[in-house]
Structures are given as C-alpha cells and as structure tokens.
Design an enzyme around this catalytic site. Structure first.
Site, PDB file in Angstrom:
ATOM      1  N   HIS A  29       0.842  -1.197   0.000  1.00 32.16           N
ATOM      2  CA  HIS A  29       0.000   0.000   0.000  1.00 32.16           C
ATOM      3  C   HIS A  29       0.879   1.250   0.000  1.00 32.16           C
ATOM      4  O   HIS A  29       1.940   1.270   0.626  1.00 32.16           O
ATOM      5  CB  HIS A  29      -0.911   0.040   1.223  1.00 32.16           C
ATOM      6  N   GLU A  72      -1.853  -0.080   8.086  1.00 30.86           N
ATOM      7  CA  GLU A  72      -2.866  -0.945   8.701  1.00 30.86           C
ATOM      8  C   GLU A  72      -2.238  -1.839   9.758  1.00 30.86           C
ATOM      9  O   GLU A  72      -1.019  -1.885   9.920  1.00 30.86           O
ATOM     10  CB  GLU A  72      -3.553  -1.791   7.628  1.00 30.86           C
ATOM     11  N   HIS A  84       3.177  -7.450   1.784  1.00 35.55           N
ATOM     12  CA  HIS A  84       2.487  -8.374   2.683  1.00 35.55           C
ATOM     13  C   HIS A  84       1.408  -9.161   1.949  1.00 35.55           C
ATOM     14  O   HIS A  84       0.979  -8.779   0.864  1.00 35.55           O
ATOM     15  CB  HIS A  84       1.845  -7.611   3.851  1.00 35.55           C
ATOM     16  N   ARG A  93      -1.003  -4.610  -6.429  1.00 40.59           N
ATOM     17  CA  ARG A  93      -0.686  -6.035  -6.452  1.00 40.59           C
ATOM     18  C   ARG A  93       0.619  -6.299  -7.191  1.00 40.59           C
ATOM     19  O   ARG A  93       0.800  -5.850  -8.322  1.00 40.59           O
ATOM     20  CB  ARG A  93      -1.799  -6.819  -7.162  1.00 40.59           C
TER      21      ARG A  93
END
EC number: 5.3.1.8
Length: 324
Positions: free
Chosen positions: A105, A122, A180, A200
């Site tokens: 991200h 996150e 991740h 991605r």
C-alpha cells in the site's frame, strides 16, 4: 443541532465478495450474502463502502451523514482525515479462505494516489488460524528494488519474501510500503487508514471473480515499497492481563490496544478521539450513562469521544482503537 445523546454506534456490515473469501464470518452470527465473502466492512466511511447505524436514535444513518451532522462534536479533535475530511479509519473482518495477492500500500504522499484517497497503513489482529497458517510479511534481508524487479521478471517473487507462521492472538503492524499478504486459513480483524488503494505485485496467475486475471500494479508497487523497512512490528499478545490495555500497534494514524475483560472494567473516552471496540472473542456487556447492550465476538462499536464513562463486563477479549 438536535440533542441526540452520544451512544455506542453499531453498524450493518458491508460484505464484499473476494476471490479468496469463504463463509467463515458466519461463525460470528453475521449475515452473509451468497458467494465467497472475503471482507466485512464493519465501520466504513468510504465511496466503496459506507456503513449504516443499526440501532438507537441514529438508526439508518450512514457514517458519512453522522460525520457531517455530529462529527466535530462526536469524533474528537483528531476524528477526521485532514486530507479528505472523512472518518480516518476503516475497520474490517477478513476471511482468508485462500491466499491473498502479494501486495503493498502507498503512503499519503504518493503522487499517483487517486484524488481524495489516503495512503494505507494498517494492522492485523489474528482472530483464528488453522494449523500451519502463515502470512507474507516483508522482504527478505537485502532485497532491493533491482533484485525484486528481477525476481518478478523471472517469475520467482516468492524467493524474496518473508513467510511468518501465525496463530490466534498474533498482532502485525503493517506501515505503508510493507510488502504483505494474508494466506489461507486465517480470520483477521483489520484496523487501517480509510483507504481502498492496493497495489498487487503477484496473484498466483489465478483468474478473478470474472474469470480474467486480476490487474497487477508492478511499477506503482516498486515505487512505494520501503526497501529499508517501514517500521513493521509484530508481537504475541498472550501477555495481556485482565483489566489492563496492552498496546499492540502504534502508528501516526492509530493506536491499537488489546484488553481482556473478566470482571467489571470502568473506562472513559477522551475528548481527543473516538474509541472503536472490536469484540475479538467471548461475550459480555457494554454499559454507558444508564444504558447497556450485550456484545459478542465479531461485533464492532464506535464510541463517540463525548460518551464519557463506560464499562465493560463479562468474559471477552476486546481490541480498542484510538486516533493517535
């Protein structure tokens, strides 16, 4: 402004079908539409999912409408994203019935972000994990942009990634820029910046829900990865003592604590921030100013900053999020 007394807000989740999803969120008594449900957006104020309150005087209102009417008073001094004015966090439950794509991200300052979109830092709290479950968590030591790009071109990206075994109770902090992926067999509570931007790197060459390969974002990913590390941390949380908060993730955007409830626990909100409670396991009662509500695993509550004193009771594990 109409005088609605602040109270804990519970929302109807927005369920999202995902190629990697399943039916595990039914274990929390949640109603799932048909299909492979990968994400339940439990508290959301985003164009891709805005949750609506299910009880009390504000029932039927979306979090966006509550933000507009009561936000300045209810959400606290830090209860807004400075970039787009929306609620700053997004709370999800994830059912990973299959491996998620290898992803990364961006941070708030990445110039290719869509207009009004935030970056995405996150954290995960593992609610359930099958034996042998694992996640992808960061690059191996010494993997730089050139090495990763070469590995991608040669179809061996997995060689450069760290695999970590997981079990229930593990907590992972995933700052923007950290490569991740959740893998099959885990159910996760995710606390994140209010963003839906994912790049991605690799998706196992599998077709998406529409039968076509899902889009990859190699250049954006290579641009935003923090090759020297972004400060990702992880911990076992079994040391949490009843009636005391154990901080399990800390970032510029949120602080997340784990609490174990075994008897009456008196707490108080702070004018600076709302409080989000995710009931991770067990059940009990949430009490505030002469009212109470039974609560159970899988339920999430948004407590206004102006709620003041509240109380938890019963036998349960609670994950608390505040704005830093």
């Amino acid at each position: 402004m109409s005088q609605v007394q602040p109270y804990p807000l519970q929302f109807k989740p927005e369920m999202k079908e995902r190629i990697w999803g399943g039916r595990a969120l039914e274990q929390f008594g949640l109603e799932l539409p048909e299909g492979s449900i990968g994400e339940g957006w439990m508290i959301g104020d985003h164009p891709n999912g805005t949750t609506k309150v299910i009880s009390g005087p504000l029932a039927g209102l979306g979090l966006d409408e509550i933000r507009e009417q009561y936000g300045k008073e209810w959400f606290g001094a830090k209860g807004f994203s400075e970039k787009n004015g929306r609620f700053p966090l997004l709370i999800k439950l994830l059912d990973c019935n299959d491996d998620l794509s290898i992803q990364v991200h961006p941070s708030d300052d990445y110039e290719a972000l869509p207009a009004g979109e935030l970056g995405k830092t996150e954290m995960w709290y593992i609610l359930d994990a099958k034996p042998g479950a694992k996640i992808i968590y960061g690059l191996k030591e010494g993997v730089d942009r050139a090495a990763l790009e070469q590995a991608i071109n040669e179809g061996r990206i997995m060689d450069g990634l760290q695999e970590v075994p997981v079990e229930a109770g593990d907590a992972f902090y995933i700052p923007a820029g950290t490569v991740h992926a959740l893998c099959a067999g885990v159910v996760v509570a995710e606390i994140q910046q209010n963003s839906d931007t994912t790049y991605r790197l690799y998706d196992y060459n599998r077709p998406g829900l529409d039968g076509k390969l899902r889009e990859l974002h190699i250049e954006d990913s290579l641009n935003v990865i923090a090759y020297e590390g972004a400060g990702a941390t992880r911990m076992k949380t079994s040391a949490a003592s009843p009636g005391q908060w154990l901080t399990i993730a800390e970032s510029p955007y949120f602080v997340v604590d784990k609490g174990v409830v075994r008897e009456r626990w008196q707490l108080e909100t702070n004018p600076a921030s709302f409080v989000i409670l995710v009931i991770a396991e067990g059940s009990g009662e949430l009490k505030w100013s002469g009212s109470s509500q039974t609560v159970k695993a899988g339920e999430c509550f948004l407590l206004p900053a102006t709620l003041g004193q509240y109380e938890l009771d019963g036998s349960m594990t609670v994950i608390r999020s505040l704005v830093a």
